[in-house]
Design a protein around this motif. Sequence first.
Motif, PDB file in Angstrom:
ATOM      1  N   ASP A  97       0.766  -1.005   0.284  1.00 25.07           N
ATOM      2  CA  ASP A  97       0.316  -0.049   0.014  1.00 25.07           C
ATOM      3  C   ASP A  97       0.815   1.070  -0.454  1.00 25.07           C
ATOM      4  O   ASP A  97       0.170   2.136  -0.617  1.00 25.07           O
ATOM      5  N   ARG A 133       0.434   4.184  -2.525  1.00 21.21           N
ATOM      6  CA  ARG A 133       0.603   5.739  -2.658  1.00 21.21           C
ATOM      7  C   ARG A 133       1.671   6.169  -2.733  1.00 21.21           C
ATOM      8  O   ARG A 133       1.199   7.212  -4.366  1.00 21.21           O
ATOM      9  N   ALA A 146       1.433  10.426  -6.385  1.00 23.86           N
ATOM     10  CA  ALA A 146       1.038  11.107  -5.535  1.00 23.86           C
ATOM     11  C   ALA A 146       0.883  12.620  -5.240  1.00 23.86           C
ATOM     12  O   ALA A 146       2.330  12.656  -5.354  1.00 23.86           O
TER      13      ALA A 146
END
Length: 304
Positions: free
Chosen positions: A283, A287, A303
């Motif tokens: 994860d 991100r 991001a």
Amino acid sequence: MDDTESVRRIWQALALPGVVDVHTHFMPKNVMDKVWRYFDDAGPLIGRPWPITYRSDEQDRLRTLRAFGVLAFTSLVYPHKPGMAAWLNQWAAGFAADTPDCLHTATFFPEPDAARYVTAALESGTRVFKAHIQVGGYDPTDPLLDDVWGLIEDAGTPVVIHCGSGPTPGTYTGPAPIRAVLTEHPRLRLVIAHMGGPEYSDFLDLCEDFEQLRLDTTMAFTGFMEEAMPFPADEYGRLRDMGRRILFGSDFPNIPYGYAHAMSVLTELPGVDDTWLRNVFHDNAVRLFGLPSGGSAGEGRAAP
């Protein structure tokens, strides 16, 4: 149980779609061959016998990672002298174009044209840079890198940087030069390779001081590394608390043990839970790199 099944059982038990590995090496064959010879000879930067577990041709190595369930990975290239970085970047761009699950990787060196080719790399879609302070033997605060750090900071592109003093110290390794770089460029998204070993505590301190700083697990906590530079037992609490800032890295193919070991040792760390492991194995990288939910390198972007 073979290594492939062992790897897959780890991430399947966490209900993940697979793994994102931020620290893998794919290089031009002549460069990789030289790297392997250096390891075979236990060169001065290595300091101990270091067998290469996954020594095979490039396509076989790609099949191995995919069989493990690695959804996205890197082709961390790095120069050891001036005049190498630009052509390594050209090779890495071609490799990424042919290998959609590889995050487009680039590198740099303190030299007069560094800002030019870093700009070109960013414009061509580079997703991650690699810097190797130990092998390159350069000061990350070198004025020739001022514009480079600024360009990368403004782009928000992560940099996987080997700057800890393991396995042997370099002239410019350690936390002090990195603190100086981050003081000037606090928005830099540095990913400290190998958890910053053996200066683990110092780099955890830096993570607390700079919110964009991250660590990768490459080789840390394995039996091979614990023999030489063990992670301090009194830092496991901070390690657990830093779970959203740690990313899985393996150093594939240049590791002296199986890939499953690099993953299983993380599952055995004191105090970590499944949420921590899901962040580290998948994860956090999703991100950071703006990957689609399945974790594939695809066409995502970092991001904001």
